[in-house]
Scaffold this motif. Structure first.
Motif, short mmCIF file in Angstrom:
data_model
loop_
_atom_site.label_atom_id
_atom_site.label_comp_id
_atom_site.label_asym_id
_atom_site.label_seq_id
_atom_site.Cartn_x
_atom_site.Cartn_y
_atom_site.Cartn_z
N UNK A 1 31.20 58.27 35.87
CA UNK A 1 31.64 58.38 37.25
C UNK A 1 31.41 57.11 38.05
N UNK A 2 30.37 56.37 37.75
CA UNK A 2 30.02 55.20 38.54
C UNK A 2 31.17 54.19 38.60
N UNK A 3 31.69 53.80 37.48
CA UNK A 3 32.77 52.83 37.45
C UNK A 3 34.12 53.45 37.76
N UNK A 4 34.29 54.73 37.49
CA UNK A 4 35.56 55.39 37.73
C UNK A 4 35.91 55.38 39.21
N UNK A 5 34.94 55.63 40.06
CA UNK A 5 35.19 55.64 41.50
C UNK A 5 35.63 54.26 41.96
N UNK A 6 34.99 53.22 41.48
CA UNK A 6 35.37 51.86 41.88
C UNK A 6 36.77 51.51 41.39
N UNK A 7 37.10 51.87 40.16
CA UNK A 7 38.44 51.59 39.65
C UNK A 7 39.50 52.33 40.46
N UNK A 8 39.25 53.59 40.75
CA UNK A 8 40.22 54.36 41.53
C UNK A 8 40.37 53.80 42.93
N UNK A 9 39.28 53.41 43.55
CA UNK A 9 39.35 52.79 44.87
C UNK A 9 40.08 51.46 44.79
N UNK B 1 38.39 44.16 51.48
CA UNK B 1 38.21 45.40 50.74
C UNK B 1 38.45 45.22 49.25
N UNK B 2 39.51 44.49 48.92
CA UNK B 2 39.92 44.32 47.52
C UNK B 2 38.88 43.54 46.71
N UNK B 3 38.37 42.46 47.26
CA UNK B 3 37.46 41.60 46.50
C UNK B 3 36.22 42.33 45.98
N UNK B 4 35.42 42.94 46.84
CA UNK B 4 34.21 43.59 46.28
C UNK B 4 34.52 44.80 45.40
N UNK C 1 37.21 45.34 43.51
CA UNK C 1 37.72 44.90 42.21
C UNK C 1 36.66 44.22 41.38
N UNK C 2 35.90 43.34 42.00
CA UNK C 2 34.84 42.66 41.25
C UNK C 2 33.84 43.67 40.68
N UNK C 3 33.45 44.65 41.50
CA UNK C 3 32.52 45.67 41.02
C UNK C 3 33.11 46.51 39.90
N UNK C 4 34.36 46.92 40.05
CA UNK C 4 35.00 47.77 39.04
C UNK C 4 35.17 47.03 37.72
N UNK C 5 35.64 45.78 37.80
CA UNK C 5 35.86 45.03 36.55
C UNK C 5 34.54 44.65 35.89
N UNK C 6 33.51 44.36 36.68
CA UNK C 6 32.22 44.03 36.08
C UNK C 6 31.60 45.25 35.40
N UNK C 7 31.62 46.41 36.08
CA UNK C 7 31.10 47.62 35.46
C UNK C 7 31.91 48.00 34.23
#
Length: 155
Positions: free
Chosen positions: A26-34, A76-79, A81-87
């Motif tokens: 769930x942790x990375x899924x939320x970031x990817x969806x956002x 909004x996009x930068x943090x 996306x960076x978080x989602x791709x890193x996770x």
């Protein structure tokens, strides 16, 4: 009897398999969806802006054409996306997907930086659209890859 023995051995093996926890999934899924949602908003805005620039230049003077709107979307996009791709990278270890995300973000940043000085509004919109599409595809692939890794049994 042989079938019953094989079936119970398969059951024992499958019951011994440990999956990753739902929290890890769930942790990375939320970031990817956002990230997909924000990138899609950016893409729709850029496509709409391009169409309005072609059809009615006076309409583009509103909120969607302002630099402030672009900066807020980029913030909004930068943090996200960076978080989602890193996770995602930490989960699936696919460097290629990390590079897809970096490429999409680089295109968006290049469009934002070069828009005022070098690029025409139409060229900036086109570059931003390609960057947004790249991010959407990257987030989608990242989400799928992370799900496949998280749902794959660890032996």
């Amino acid at each position: 009897m042989l079938y019953h023995t094989l079936f119970t051995q398969q059951q024992a093996v499958s019951m011994a398999v440990v999956f990753k926890s739902p929290e890890q999934v769930a942790r990375g899924t939320v970031l990817d969806r956002a990230g997909i949602c924000v990138s899609a908003v950016c893409l729709v805005q850029c496509v709409m802006l391009s169409l309005t620039l072609l059809l009615a230049p006076m309409i583009s003077l509103g909120v969607f054409g302002s630099d402030l709107f672009h900066r807020l979307l980029l913030l909004l996009i930068l943090p996200l996306s960076l978080g989602a791709f890193w996770l995602g990278y930490r989960t699936h270890r696919s460097l290629g997907l990390l590079w897809v995300g970096i490429a999409g973000l680089s295109l968006l940043l290049a469009a934002a930086v070069l828009e005022a000085s070098v690029l025409s509004p139409l060229a900036a919109s086109a570059l931003t659209s390609v960057g947004g599409l790249t991010l959407i595809v990257g987030h989608w692939l990242n989400l799928r890859r992370r799900r496949s890794v998280c749902l794959r049994p660890r032996v």
